[in-house]
Design an enzyme around this catalytic site. Structure first.
Site, PDB file in Angstrom:
ATOM      1  N   GLU A   1     101.748  63.380  76.662  1.00 43.00           N
ATOM      2  CA  GLU A   1     100.829  62.849  77.773  1.00 43.00           C
ATOM      3  C   GLU A   1     101.602  61.918  78.675  1.00 43.00           C
ATOM      4  O   GLU A   1     100.975  61.814  79.909  1.00 43.00           O
ATOM      5  CB  GLU A   1      99.821  62.119  77.248  1.00 43.00           C
TER       6      GLU A   1
ATOM      7  N   SER B   1      50.803  51.386  33.938  1.00 41.29           N
ATOM      8  CA  SER B   1      51.093  50.458  32.715  1.00 41.29           C
ATOM      9  C   SER B   1      52.277  49.983  32.860  1.00 41.29           C
ATOM     10  O   SER B   1      52.602  48.891  32.188  1.00 41.29           O
ATOM     11  CB  SER B   1      50.844  51.272  31.496  1.00 41.29           C
TER      12      SER B   1
END
Length: 697
Positions: free
Chosen positions: A94, A364
């Site tokens: 690049e 319960s």
């Protein structure tokens, strides 16, 4: 002749002067422009390089288990944490003059301008790494002259205020690699399943090929183009002397296995747990004056991947192929750490968390909290009450409530607290609440961190107040801890993007830990809860855990609960607590046998898998309690002629003083209770085995 020569000479001098003046003007203009740029840059100051960063979640062993990100998936890493091949490849491809220029490559700019002028439009870029970084941070990718000018201004300011290493690091962490991945770390994890520091030369060349055009050069989109550009990157690296011919050849021949499917699969690790951890982290950071929206956090969680996998396997094995939903959570008693969490069958279809968000009736499973309050009010495991059809009045006599047991039957004789808990007798539970009152029950719920609205109705004893599975499992977990306050937690530490520790959880053991229930009461209740697996308690109904007893390899304390639309079981070993809920989101009645089988089997399968390879541990009694073998039917000290014998732990004052063969104990307990209520005077020694009579005023 001389005049002509003179005139020519003067024209040359004039031309030279014009050139000089023009040069001076141009140079002055350029200097003015650069001076203006410099002044502009100084006035504007350094442009911010801040970007949104992914928040990374780690399990308790430091392994990555997921992330959170705002708009872009990005993991910020320093140059030192990247493979050196990545840095070399990007510069070779690049911006070969990156370390020499001041943000602009004038040769490339001139070449690009010439091509643009010929085409009368913007066709080719000449952007340096700095310019590309500026575009990634601040601008769009439109090919316009305006955008290009703004890009140049940003690039100049960045070069003025930041060094090359900062700019290169920033670029490599922001460049787009396709498929939602920004930066080399996210890309290397996505494509290769490894961190960027482990990327090979071949992988680096392939990776750096992608930003040129992710939609064209991604190996997942066009393999031929991707490897063609990889060869170009390797060629550029060789031509610049970064690698030699042998390295180039090996890299081109190296087979690369893409791991994107595996990467995607890892993102589904405990998604419900990660949601809960994110919410807890948000609250913790707020207390520290920080906002979770900053991003870039590293959050170390309490997740145990072995427990999570064990839970998922158990759920997969027992959930029927219908709309039944599931909630599962496990915790450690000594810390409160949540080790696994499943909030539903499918996170993608429904991220609604049925552990932390859903409030359902626990049935319960609320009874141990009720009996915890009862133990503090003077009950013992050998407190007997009549279990028979009973109509309770409340609301100053204006209302009535008639509870039933699950099979519609009753003991029709007195039963102890130990037996009532093992077989889940509902009459005993409602009588307990009626005797101790609502306030102790409400206070015990609060002390254990259970958020529920307790109405003053007898049905509260049977779990009709809605609670979350997380709260209720957390309560059991604190029972398992010996009554110490250990609220559930999912976060161990939080670090910001700079590595600074913002939050760190308290150590596992602290001297100043709060005791929310006395250790002796907590142990007595824990031992009572082992009774659900013991057939010695069988009566008109069996002990509620017998269906899974054959799978049990170690001591567990647990309680199950059932309503019309919900099934729950919560229980623990000395080192691990787990809670399971099953039901339908629309609270549809549970009718299918396979629906009823799921809950307990998920729980026992998880507990056995999670403890696999570990030695069984007993529940160890603290000081102040004594183990005695008693006859279940009478509560007297057991001898060989009494068949239903069981070890129970009681406080010293509650130890029975008579044998189970005592003639008074052999008499009907119903008659004894009637006599105790005032019809007949009884020997006070007999009532020493009943340390708290429910008929006492």
């Amino acid at each position: 002749m001389r005049r002509i020569q003179y005139q020519k000479k003067m024209r040359r001098h004039q031309k030279v002067r014009s050139i000089i003046w023009a040069s001076i003007v141009v140079v002055s203009a350029i200097c003015t422009v650069f001076l203006a740029l410099r002044i502009y840059a100084q006035i504007q100051g350094p442009p911010s390089l801040a970007v949104s960063k992914a928040t990374v979640f780690l399990d308790r062993n430091g392994h990555s288990i997921g992330d959170r990100f705002s708009e872009q998936r990005r993991y910020w890493v320093s140059l030192d944490e990247m493979s050196p091949y990545i840095k070399s490849a990007i510069i070779a491809t690049e911006d070969q003059e990156f370390y020499e220029h001041n943000g602009f490559d004038y040769t490339r700019i001139a070449s690009a301008l010439l091509k643009d002028v010929k085409a009368m439009r913007k066709v080719e870029g000449a952007s340096t790494i700095t310019q590309q970084y500026a575009r990634n941070l601040y601008l769009t990718h439109d090919k316009t002259w305006t955008r290009k000018a703004r890009e140049a201004l940003y690039a100049y300011r960045m070069e003025v205020f930041y060094d090359k290493e900062e700019l290169l690091e920033g670029y490599l962490n922001t460049v787009y690699f396709g498929h939602g991945m920004y930066g080399v770390e996210a890309a290397s994890r996505f494509y290769f399943g490894i961190p960027s520091k482990d990327v090979t030369l071949a992988q680096a060349a392939l990776l750096i090929s992608i930003p040129k055009g992710p939609s064209s050069f991604s190996p997942l989109v066009n393999e031929e183009k991707a490897y063609g550009r990889q060869a170009l990157v390797l060629s550029l690296m060789k031509s610049q002397g970064i690698i030699n011919e042998e390295q180039q050849k090996r890299a081109k021949e190296e087979p690369i296995v893409l791991k994107n499917k595996e990467w995607i699969a890892t993102k589904s690790v405990a998604p419900f747990f990660l949601d809960a951890a994110w919410q807890e982290a948000e609250k913790l950071l707020k207390k520290e004056g920080r906002a979770i929206a900053e991003g870039g956090w590293t959050i170390e969680t309490t997740l145990n991947q072995h427990h999570q996998q064990s839970a998922e396997e158990a759920v997969a094995a027992w959930m029927p192929a219908n709309g039944l939903e599931v909630g599962f959570v496990s915790m450690e008693p000594n810390t409160g750490d949540v080790t696994a969490l499943i909030g539903g069958r499918n996170y993608t279809n429904s991220p609604y968390n049925r552990v932390t968000q859903a409030k359902r009736q626990p049935g319960s499973t609320i009874k141990p909290i009720l009996y915890a309050a009862a133990l503090e009010e003077g009950f013992s495991p050998l407190t007997f009450m009549e279990s028979e059809k009973t109509i309770f009045t409340y609301d100053d006599g204006r209302s009535q409530y008639e509870p039933k047991n699950v099979n519609g039957e009753f003991a029709e004789h007195p039963i102890s607290l130990a037996q009532a808990l093992a077989i889940s007798d509902n009459i005993y539970a409602v009588k307990t609440l009626e005797k101790i009152g609502y306030k102790p029950f409400e206070q015990m719920m609060k002390r254990f961190g259970v958020d529920a609205t307790i109405q003053h109705t007898p049905s509260m004893a049977l779990g009709t107040a809605e609670v979350t599975l997380k709260d209720l499992t957390g309560a059991y977990n604190q029972l398992a801890s010996g009554g110490l306050k250990k609220p559930p937690r999912t976060i161990l530490s939080i670090k910001d993007s700079d590595g600074k520790t913002i939050f760190e959880a308290e150590p596992q053991e602290r001297k100043d830990e709060e005791q929310i229930m006395k250790a002796d009461d907590a142990f007595i209740l824990t031992h009572l809860m082992t009774g659900m697996f013991d057939p010695v308690f069988n009566d008109y109904a069996p002990a509620t855990g017998l269906s899974i007893r054959s799978k049990q390899t170690r001591p567990y304390a647990a309680k199950s609960g059932t309503t019309i639309s919900d099934q729950v079981i919560i229980g623990y070993s000395p080192t691990l607590t787990a809670g399971v809920w099953n039901g339908y989101d629309q609270a549809t009645e549970l009718k299918l046998a396979e629906d009823h089988q799921a809950t307990k089997n998920i729980w026992i399968d998880f507990m056995e898998k999670a403890h696999q390879g570990l030695n069984p541990e007993p529940f160890l009694p603290p000081k102040g309690v004594r183990g005695v073998i008693v006859d279940i039917e009478t509560g007297g000290l057991a001898v060989s002629s009494c068949s239903k014998q069981r070890l129970l732990y009681v406080k010293e004052k509650d130890v029975p003083k008579r044998l189970c063969t005592d003639t008074k104990l052999k008499r009907s307990l119903v008659d004894e209770i009637k006599e105790r209520s005032g019809e007949v005077n009884m020997d006070s020694d007999f009532w020493s085995i009943f340390p708290f009579s429910l008929f006492d005023e």
